[in-house]
Design a protein around this motif. Structure first.
Motif, PDB file in Angstrom:
ATOM      1  N   HIS A 128      17.284 -17.895  -1.046  1.00  0.00           N
ATOM      2  CA  HIS A 128      16.259 -15.655  -0.599  1.00  0.00           C
ATOM      3  C   HIS A 128      16.122 -15.849  -2.203  1.00  0.00           C
ATOM      4  N   SER A 159      12.698 -17.294  -3.967  1.00  0.00           N
ATOM      5  CA  SER A 159      11.943 -16.660  -3.403  1.00  0.00           C
ATOM      6  C   SER A 159      11.157 -15.567  -3.942  1.00  0.00           C
ATOM      7  N   LEU A 160      12.286 -14.330  -4.244  1.00  0.00           N
ATOM      8  CA  LEU A 160      11.789 -13.468  -4.807  1.00  0.00           C
ATOM      9  C   LEU A 160      11.890 -13.448  -6.529  1.00  0.00           C
ATOM     10  N   ILE A 205       8.575 -14.647  -7.270  1.00  0.00           N
ATOM     11  CA  ILE A 205       7.443 -13.382  -7.526  1.00  0.00           C
ATOM     12  C   ILE A 205       7.326 -12.197  -8.890  1.00  0.00           C
ATOM     13  N   VAL A 259       8.404  -5.185  -6.222  1.00  0.00           N
ATOM     14  CA  VAL A 259       8.578  -5.884  -4.935  1.00  0.00           C
ATOM     15  C   VAL A 259       8.794  -5.856  -3.525  1.00  0.00           C
ATOM     16  N   ASP A 261       9.119  -7.584   0.078  1.00  0.00           N
ATOM     17  CA  ASP A 261       9.393  -8.165   0.288  1.00  0.00           C
ATOM     18  C   ASP A 261      10.541  -7.798   1.222  1.00  0.00           C
ATOM     19  N   ASP A 269       7.216  -5.645   6.243  1.00  0.00           N
ATOM     20  CA  ASP A 269       6.272  -5.528   4.654  1.00  0.00           C
ATOM     21  C   ASP A 269       4.806  -6.035   4.814  1.00  0.00           C
ATOM     22  N   ASP A 296       4.191  -9.202  -0.571  1.00  0.00           N
ATOM     23  CA  ASP A 296       5.826  -9.680  -0.460  1.00  0.00           C
ATOM     24  C   ASP A 296       5.878  -8.782  -2.052  1.00  0.00           C
ATOM     25  N   GLN A 324       1.295 -12.764  -2.104  1.00  0.00           N
ATOM     26  CA  GLN A 324       2.349 -13.489  -0.727  1.00  0.00           C
ATOM     27  C   GLN A 324       2.736 -14.972  -1.350  1.00  0.00           C
ATOM     28  N   SER A 325       3.599 -14.789  -1.161  1.00  0.00           N
ATOM     29  CA  SER A 325       4.047 -16.198  -1.698  1.00  0.00           C
ATOM     30  C   SER A 325       5.127 -16.790  -0.223  1.00  0.00           C
ATOM     31  N   LYS A 326       5.266 -17.693  -0.659  1.00  0.00           N
ATOM     32  CA  LYS A 326       5.812 -18.981   0.094  1.00  0.00           C
ATOM     33  C   LYS A 326       6.583 -20.311  -1.146  1.00  0.00           C
TER      34      LYS A 326
END
Length: 572
Positions: A36, A39-40, A43, A63, A65, A69, A73, A88-90
């Motif tokens: 997690h 993932s942040l 960004i 940020v 997310d 939200d 993100d 938008q991030s994956k």
């Protein structure tokens, strides 16, 4: 050697460490928590590399997310270009998913830009938007000319074969830009490893002004056109802040990267003239910094007495990289006080025609004429060759190798432990491998200045084949693993004769390189044959070739005559 994904993970983990301990989300130890946090940080990495937000505290406020939200993100408001970016991030927690897994339709349609910009407080499901989204709405409400702003969605994800029209419809009609795994590697990971975080559109300095005049401008006519030259003293602290932020992005036209110069004696001299003197003798002892730029401007009408503002548009340092490095380094070491009250002479060269870039040949002439503090070798002079730039990109994309066009170009990646040393390609080793592979073994004994001398270098890359060049270098790496069993350059000369260039592809280069090992058994037979050739009599003692044979004039033809008969079978 690390994969591109492993290098990305190293960068993300380093960014997580920048977070204060109070932001516990970024410091989780369990697997789920780490992923997690990563993932942040993906960004954060995008905000840092594309918008120049260098500090965690600058980035965290954008940020959003988390729960509530609205599918957003992160965001960024670019007031200069009147653009609002929605991110938008994956992130994917393993290499296969990161490079192959696609974003889903429903994930795209969850981005509620229209509701958010209209000031709705609840999402489509009736839940409250989180505090970060509400803060975003407040900022939008404070923009007086909001109607002139464009919205763009940034997708940090793999889209696959989705049609643009479909994606745009799912995003509510807003334009979008996709950073799939390949773009993230090429446009974010690689630049970060070379200190190219963020391209400056312009940089601004606050200048101390005097009634006697602060700056001098002059127009110059040349065969390349008309140019304007501005001379002005800039506070050392102002320069240090910009250099520390933009780093090697300011030195694309410079033959060397300033990060590579940290152990240079010239740097130590510059450092001493700043640190050891309380007054501003540094301004007299230092030759200053030369920029080329699209345009520049200066005004002393800032509303503050004794304060002016200098703005340089699309700046590049072509002289004074060592000074720039030293100033930036002192600031990063927390020695701001040593920079106070010191100034640097800055020369800014701009074309009278702002629509045209300054000719690269002129930039090279100016750079070479002024970079005299320490020697620029021939390889430095070729460092901005278009071919080497293309080669650098090719080696990274196809073989995960970082070709060092400029000395110390990946200093930052190594220092921060993003890159292992075996990922770096020494430019001299590479070119010598190519020369040997092409059948000029004796030529590899010459100095790098001879090899990179302009006429010879241009001839070498006249009809370049990046696949074969890569094969030569990768075969050299394989030979290195074999220790001293085979002399590398003669072995490469033989290997080059065995290879059918028409059968070499981007995908089989690495497997082909490993087959250089087949020369191990063949080499004694080759040397036995060479001893029997009359033209080698001076190199033969007790029926053995002496070491001078591989430095002599006959080895190139011998390798060609013997191995061109394809005495070893290569599998393609």
């Amino acid at each position: 050697m690390k994969t591109k994904y492993e290098i990305l993970i190293s960068i993300l983990d380093k960014l997580n460490k920048e977070a204060p301990l109070s932001n516990s989300t970024y410091h989780k130890k369990d697997v789920e928590g780490k992923n997690h946090a990563r993932s942040l940080s993906l960004i954060h990495l995008f905000l840092k590399s594309k918008f120049g937000l260098m500090n965690f505290s600058e980035r965290i406020k954008y940020v959003t997310d988390g729960g509530g939200d609205g599918g957003v993100d992160a965001y960024y408001i670019d007031s200069q270009n009147k653009s609002i970016y929605i991110i938008q991030s994956k992130f994917r927690s393993n290499i296969n998913n990161f490079e192959e897994k696609l974003i889903k339709y429903e994930e795209l349609s969850s981005v509620e830009i229209e509701r958010i910009r209209k000031g709705e407080l609840l999402d489509e499901s009736g839940g409250k938007y989180n505090g970060k989204i509400l803060g975003f709405q407040r900022l939008l409400g404070e923009i007086e000319d909001i109607g002139r702003y464009d919205y763009k969605v940034i997708l940090l994800a793999n889209l696959g074969a989705y049609k643009n029209e479909t994606i745009k419809r799912l995003l509510g009609g807003f334009s979008f830009d996709v950073y799939n795994f390949s773009r993230i590697y090429n446009e974010i990971v690689f630049p970060v490893c070379s200190g190219m975080y963020f391209d400056p559109r312009n940089i601004t300095f606050e200048i101390e002004t005097t009634e006697k005049g602060t700056e001098f401008s002059h127009s110059i006519e040349t065969s390349y056109g008309e140019f304007s030259v501005r001379l002005i003293f800039v506070p050392a602290l102002e320069l240090a802040r910009n250099v520390s932020k933009y780093r090697n992005s300011l030195l694309k036209f410079n033959p060397r990267n300033y990060l590579s110069l940290s152990n240079n004696g010239v740097n130590e001299s510059i450092r001493e003239s700043i640190v050891d003197e309380e007054q501003n003798i540094f301004a007299l002892l230092n030759n200053g910094i030369t920029f080329v730029a699209t345009s520049d401007s200066f005004t002393d009408r800032t509303g503050r007495k004794g304060k002016g503002r200098l703005t340089i548009v699309k700046p590049q340092i072509i002289n004074g990289g060592q000074t720039a490095y030293t100033l930036g380094k002192l600031l990063e070491e927390g020695r701001e006080e040593d920079l106070q009250g010191k100034s640097v002479l800055v020369k800014i060269i701009t074309s009278a025609d702002e629509s045209k870039d300054i000719d690269t040949e002129l930039i090279e002439q100016i750079s070479l004429a002024n970079n005299r503090q320490s020697k620029i070798v021939e390889a430095d002079q070729r460092s901005n060759s278009p071919f080497l730039i293309e080669l650098q990109q090719y080696l990274f994309e196809n073989h995960n190798l970082f070709f060092e066009r400029k000395r110390g170009e990946f200093f930052e990646g190594l220092e921060d432990k993003y890159l292992p040393k075996d990922s770096i390609v020494n430019r001299v080793d590479f070119i010598k491998s190519v020369i040997a592979f092409q059948g000029e073994v004796a030529k590899t004994r010459t100095s790098q200045d001879v090899i990179f001398e302009e006429d010879y270098f241009l001839k070498l890359i006249e009809s370049p084949n990046k696949k074969l060049m890569s094969l030569a270098y990768l075969a050299r790496r394989e030979l290195k693993k074999m220790s001293s069993e085979l002399s590398p350059f003669p072995a490469l000369g033989a290997f080059g004769q065995l290879i059918d260039g028409s059968k070499v592809t981007d995908k089989n280069v690495a497997p082909l390189a490993s087959q250089v090992e087949k020369l191990r058994k063949a080499w004694p037979k080759f040397e036995e044959w060479a001893t029997k050739q009359a033209h080698n009599s001076t190199y033969v003692h007790s029926d053995l070739l002496n070491e001078n044979y591989y430095k002599g004039k006959t080895v190139d033809n011998d390798l060609k005559n013997y191995f061109s008969k394809r005495r070893i079978v290569i599998s393609y």
